[in-house]
Write an enzyme that holds these catalytic residues in place. Structure first.
Site, PDB file in Angstrom:
ATOM      1  N   HIS A 195       2.103   2.022  -3.187  1.00 18.94           N
ATOM      2  CA  HIS A 195       1.138   2.940  -3.800  1.00 18.94           C
ATOM      3  C   HIS A 195       1.622   4.381  -3.774  1.00 18.94           C
ATOM      4  O   HIS A 195       0.831   5.310  -3.870  1.00 18.94           O
ATOM      5  CB  HIS A 195      -0.234   2.812  -3.125  1.00 18.94           C
ATOM      6  CG  HIS A 195      -0.889   1.477  -3.361  1.00 18.94           C
ATOM      7  ND1 HIS A 195      -2.168   1.183  -2.936  1.00 18.94           N
ATOM      8  CD2 HIS A 195      -0.434   0.354  -3.978  1.00 18.94           C
ATOM      9  CE1 HIS A 195      -2.461  -0.077  -3.283  1.00 18.94           C
ATOM     10  NE2 HIS A 195      -1.423  -0.594  -3.909  1.00 18.94           N
ATOM     11  N   ASP A 242       0.868  -1.185   0.000  1.00 18.13           N
ATOM     12  CA  ASP A 242       0.000   0.000   0.000  1.00 18.13           C
ATOM     13  C   ASP A 242       0.901   1.231   0.000  1.00 18.13           C
ATOM     14  O   ASP A 242       2.033   1.157  -0.483  1.00 18.13           O
ATOM     15  CB  ASP A 242      -0.955  -0.079   1.201  1.00 18.13           C
ATOM     16  CG  ASP A 242      -2.261   0.681   0.962  1.00 18.13           C
ATOM     17  OD1 ASP A 242      -2.187   1.813   0.457  1.00 18.13           O
ATOM     18  OD2 ASP A 242      -3.342   0.155   1.273  1.00 18.13           O
TER      19      ASP A 242
END
Ligand code: NAG
Ligand code: NAG
Ligand code: NAG
Ligand code: NAG
Length: 387
Positions: A235, A212
């Site tokens: 991310h 993430d």
């Protein structure tokens, strides 16, 4: 008389110096480090000794051993200035052995001034057993800091965390450096470092490969410098998401400099959820290298609602944002995507010295934008919203 004074001086000397330095070993308090015995009570007893001793104390977790720990919280305030020296490995229970705690945190530090957490030991979240386990809220964050002013965290490795590797909440002046945070690119919700309600934060010289956000800058963050961080997979380094459930949230004075996004899903990203209030202002992404990144520059004020976003909802206001010296390749066509709220325009957004080219499956890159005011100089692909 003289003898008495000499005696007092010696006593003060011995007691005083006795408190200045000295390691306390968790193994002296019964920790086994065999990878199976629950060592959490021994760790807590050792912590209490280090914390209450006074002076400067180092609590050492010896190397060459695996310490199995149920969730625990090391609490202050402490009489001593404590260094938690991690040389060995900490092992999390699997979901069936886990003793649930309220917040789903594995190792917490709370109410401690000037704490240092030092490696080069490892925190093993054994995430394979957790990632398919129920909802994200049921998976623990590995390392959680709450109200730890002037915290330092250095040279720690965290692997395969069930949820966030590290969360920092309500801390002033933390410095985080030389960390390795690793989890597979497809592991769910494994943020690298998640910061909220904190100020004067430094994150530097670290490698974050995770599933993430490499760093997530959440509500209440004022003053954060992130430099020399290699991110990817992951991310990207994100401000937000902000404004969930209509909340009022603010973020300001963010500098992300000299970082690499290597095969990340996103890059430099600001995300807010319609219906929220508050603001994001004073954000600089500078000197960023992109290696086959997706969505390298992204402002998304429709986060979490996609095509179901209600128009006219309030928005977290975005202003004074700079993207300077952003270079490399994108694997997504919309290399620059800045979709701002139709109720509050993004204001004073500037791009300078940006050159993003296509890589992978795509032939060319483009910019998309809406409801935004600002400027661009020497920016490829060109931004249609700016004169
Ligand atoms: C943050 O920490 C301070 C003490 O440092 C405390 O007074 C305050 O209530 C905390 N805020 C929140 C929201 O927890
Ligand atoms: C971040 O960097 C800026 C500019 O170099 C500096 O003025 C500021 O004090 C730094 N903030 C922190 C938290 O180190
Ligand atoms: C980018 O990541 C790949 C692995 O996915 C690695 O082999 C490569 O060295 C990285 N590049 C840089 C410049 O860090
Ligand atoms: C952008 O980068 C590409 C690839 O490195 C290069 O060929 C091109 O000349 C650069 N364009 C500008 C305007 O600097």
């Amino acid at each position: 008389m003289e003898l008495t004074i000499a005696f007092i001086i010696i006593c003060v000397g011995v007691l005083g110096f006795g408190n200045v330095e000295g390691n306390i070993y968790v193994t002296s308090f019964g920790a086994r480090g065999d990878g199976k015995t629950d060592d959490s009570q021994a760790f807590l007893k050792a912590w209490e000794a280090a914390c209450q001793a006074g002076g400067t104390k180092t609590l050492t977790v010896p190397g060459g051993k695996n310490f199995f720990l149920q969730p625990l919280i090391f609490s202050g305030p402490c009489k001593s200035t404590v260094t938690f020296e991690l040389l060995g490995t900490l092992l999390i229970p699997n979901p069936s052995e886990w003793k649930p705690n309220k917040n789903n945190r594995w190792i917490g530090f709370k109410d401690i001034e000037a704490l240092t957490v030092l490696g080069p030991g490892q925190i093993d979240g054994r995430g394979e057993a957790w990632w398919n386990y129920r909802t994200p809220a049921d998976r623990p964050t590995s390392l959680h800091f709450n109200r730890c002013n002037n915290l330092q965290v250095r040279e720690i490795t965290s692997v395969n965390t069930p949820r966030n590797h590290i969360s920092i909440h309500n801390c002033t002046g933390p410095t985080i450096s030389n960390l390795n945070l690793f989890a597979p690119g497809e592991s769910p919700n494994t943020d690298g470092i998640d910061v909220s309600l904190s100020s004067q934060i430094t994150i530097k010289d670290s490698s974050i490969r995770t599933g993430d956000d490499c760093v997530a800058i959440n509500g209440g963050v004022v003053g954060i410098n992130i430099t020399n961080v290699n991110c990817g997979p992951g991310h990207g380094i994100s401000v937000g998401s902000l404004g969930r459930n209509g909340q009022t949230e603010i973020v300001e004075q963010v500098l992300v400099k000299h970082c690499t996004f290597n095969k990340t899903q996103n890059g430099a990203r600001i995300k807010t959820i319609p219906g929220g209030k508050g603001y994001v202002k004073g954000v600089v992404y500078e000197d960023i290298t992109l290696i086959e990144a997706g969505n390298p520059i992204m402002i998304d004020q429709y986060y979490g609602c996609k095509d179901r976003c209600s128009s006219g909802a309030s928005a977290v206001e975005i202003s004074n944002v700079r993207f300077v010296g952003i270079k490399g390749t994108s694997v997504k066509k919309n290399a620059i995507s800045m979709l701002c709220s139709d109720t509050k325009k993004c204001n004073d957004v500037g791009l300078e010295d940006v050159n993003i080219t296509a890589a992978g499956e795509i032939k060319e890159v483009q910019s998309v934008c809406s409801n935004i005011e600002g400027y661009s100089r020497e920016t490829t692909p060109p931004v249609p919203c700016f004169p």
